[in-house]
Design a protein around this motif. Structure first.
Motif, mmCIF file in Angstrom:
data_model
loop_
_atom_site.group_PDB
_atom_site.id
_atom_site.type_symbol
_atom_site.label_atom_id
_atom_site.label_comp_id
_atom_site.label_asym_id
_atom_site.label_seq_id
_atom_site.Cartn_x
_atom_site.Cartn_y
_atom_site.Cartn_z
ATOM 1 N N HIS A 236 20.232 -1.394 -2.083
ATOM 2 C CA HIS A 236 19.649 -0.151 -1.583
ATOM 3 C C HIS A 236 18.901 0.616 -2.667
ATOM 4 O O HIS A 236 18.017 1.421 -2.363
ATOM 5 N N MET A 237 19.218 0.368 -3.943
ATOM 6 C CA MET A 237 18.521 1.038 -5.034
ATOM 7 C C MET A 237 17.053 0.633 -5.095
ATOM 8 O O MET A 237 16.199 1.417 -5.530
ATOM 9 N N MET A 243 10.505 0.648 0.244
ATOM 10 C CA MET A 243 10.064 0.924 1.606
ATOM 11 C C MET A 243 9.231 2.199 1.667
ATOM 12 O O MET A 243 8.312 2.307 2.483
ATOM 13 N N ALA A 244 9.533 3.163 0.795
ATOM 14 C CA ALA A 244 8.737 4.393 0.750
ATOM 15 C C ALA A 244 7.313 4.091 0.305
ATOM 16 O O ALA A 244 6.339 4.586 0.898
ATOM 17 N N ILE A 245 7.169 3.288 -0.739
ATOM 18 C CA ILE A 245 5.835 2.906 -1.214
ATOM 19 C C ILE A 245 5.098 2.129 -0.132
ATOM 20 O O ILE A 245 3.907 2.364 0.134
ATOM 21 N N LEU A 250 0.701 1.680 3.396
ATOM 22 C CA LEU A 250 0.257 1.141 4.679
ATOM 23 C C LEU A 250 -0.325 2.238 5.569
ATOM 24 O O LEU A 250 -1.350 2.038 6.239
ATOM 25 N N SER A 251 0.289 3.416 5.561
ATOM 26 C CA SER A 251 -0.209 4.529 6.370
ATOM 27 C C SER A 251 -1.576 4.987 5.890
ATOM 28 O O SER A 251 -2.472 5.265 6.699
ATOM 29 N N VAL A 252 -1.751 5.076 4.575
ATOM 30 C CA VAL A 252 -3.049 5.484 4.032
ATOM 31 C C VAL A 252 -4.128 4.468 4.397
ATOM 32 O O VAL A 252 -5.245 4.842 4.784
ATOM 33 N N ASN A 253 -3.816 3.189 4.285
ATOM 34 C CA ASN A 253 -4.797 2.151 4.612
ATOM 35 C C ASN A 253 -5.156 2.162 6.101
ATOM 36 O O ASN A 253 -6.331 2.009 6.468
ATOM 37 N N LEU A 254 -4.160 2.330 6.968
ATOM 38 C CA LEU A 254 -4.431 2.390 8.406
ATOM 39 C C LEU A 254 -5.268 3.615 8.752
ATOM 40 O O LEU A 254 -6.208 3.533 9.558
ATOM 41 N N LEU A 255 -4.928 4.736 8.124
ATOM 42 C CA LEU A 255 -5.701 5.944 8.375
ATOM 43 C C LEU A 255 -7.125 5.807 7.831
ATOM 44 O O LEU A 255 -8.083 6.278 8.449
#
Length: 274
Positions: A236-237, A243-245, A250-255
């Protein structure tokens, strides 16, 4: 239509959450450096949503502080790179002559080196620290904006409205500000959007190498580096910052893809004809 709306709303929600956490992090009752020996390597559960690290520090608290770090670095680097690259590319391309030749030579020199390797070398020379990371990534990042703005100016400066402004003895700075920059805004905004994703990855990489945020400061890249030694007993460390990165990039690229479709006139016309 529903799928399209969902595909843009989810990335936008993630980015808004990222920015919101970066803004409110200093005002939250966080203890990212508080060591609790009884919770060393504790897995996510009722006590802590994301668990604890090898020193008994809350991973959730450090994730929020790391979100602020990555957001500030992305905003500063993209903003400074956009300003410097656009100014250099616009001025040199519009004036032409030896100004343009020197600018092209400088761009070619920077492009001769892989961007991330040059950033690592610069960060190593400047020394560790988040301020030096911003400087190093800005020195590397302006090149793309300079190339894009130069290409746009070369294709726009012979347009009728620009030639008419020159015939009316309008100053060159006013022509660049009023006639060229507004028409260049769309591709530059799209380039800056994708630049945010690149900066987030670069900052995490430099922090992973120990050239970014220094202990006990929190950064997603530094958290992954600390967690690699305990992947078998405390995955989990690594998974939480990783997962945050992934989610942010991924969100920036999709947007950025959706923004490019909206602002690209040729794409819009093709879609309407179909």
């Amino acid at each position: 239509m529903m799928r399209g709306g969902l595909s843009i709303k989810l990335p936008l929600l993630i980015l808004v959450l990222w920015a919101l956490l970066a803004a409110v992090a200093p005002y939250l009752p966080l203890q990212p450096d508080h060591i609790q020996l009884q919770h060393i390597l504790a897995v996510p559960g009722e006590v802590a949503v994301l668990g604890y690290d090898d020193l008994g520090r809350s991973i959730a608290d450090r994730m929020i502080v790391g979100a602020r770090t990555s957001f500030l670095v992305a905003v500063w680097v993209v903003g400074l790179s956009l300003l410097a690259g656009t100014l250099l590319g616009t001025v040199t391309a519009y004036h032409g002559g030896w100004w343009d030749r020197v600018a092209v030579l400088a761009v070619d020199v920077f492009l001769a080196f892989p961007g991330i390797l040059l950033a690592i070398a610069l960060a190593g020379l400047l020394g560790p620290g988040i301020g030096n990371v911003v400087i190093a990534l800005t020195i590397v990042g302006w090149v793309g904006y300079a190339r894009l703005s130069r290409a746009q100016v070369l294709s726009l400066k012979h347009r009728e409205h620009v030639l008419a402004a020159e015939a009316l003895a309008t100053s060159r700075w006013r022509i660049m500000w009023k006639h060229l920059l507004p028409m260049m805004a769309a591709p530059l905004i799209i380039e800056a959007t994708f630049g945010i994703a690149a900066v987030v990855i670069a900052e995490a990489g430099l922090s992973f190498l120990g050239l970014g945020v220094q202990p006990p400061g929190a950064s997603w890249g530094a958290m992954i580096r600390d967690g690699t030694r305990y992947m078998l007993v405390a995955p989990h460390m690594v998974m939480a910052p990783g997962m945050a990165i992934l989610a942010v990039v991924l969100s920036v690229n999709l947007l950025g893809d959706r923004l490019r479709d909206k602002l690209d006139i040729r794409t819009t016309e093709t879609r309407n004809q179909a």
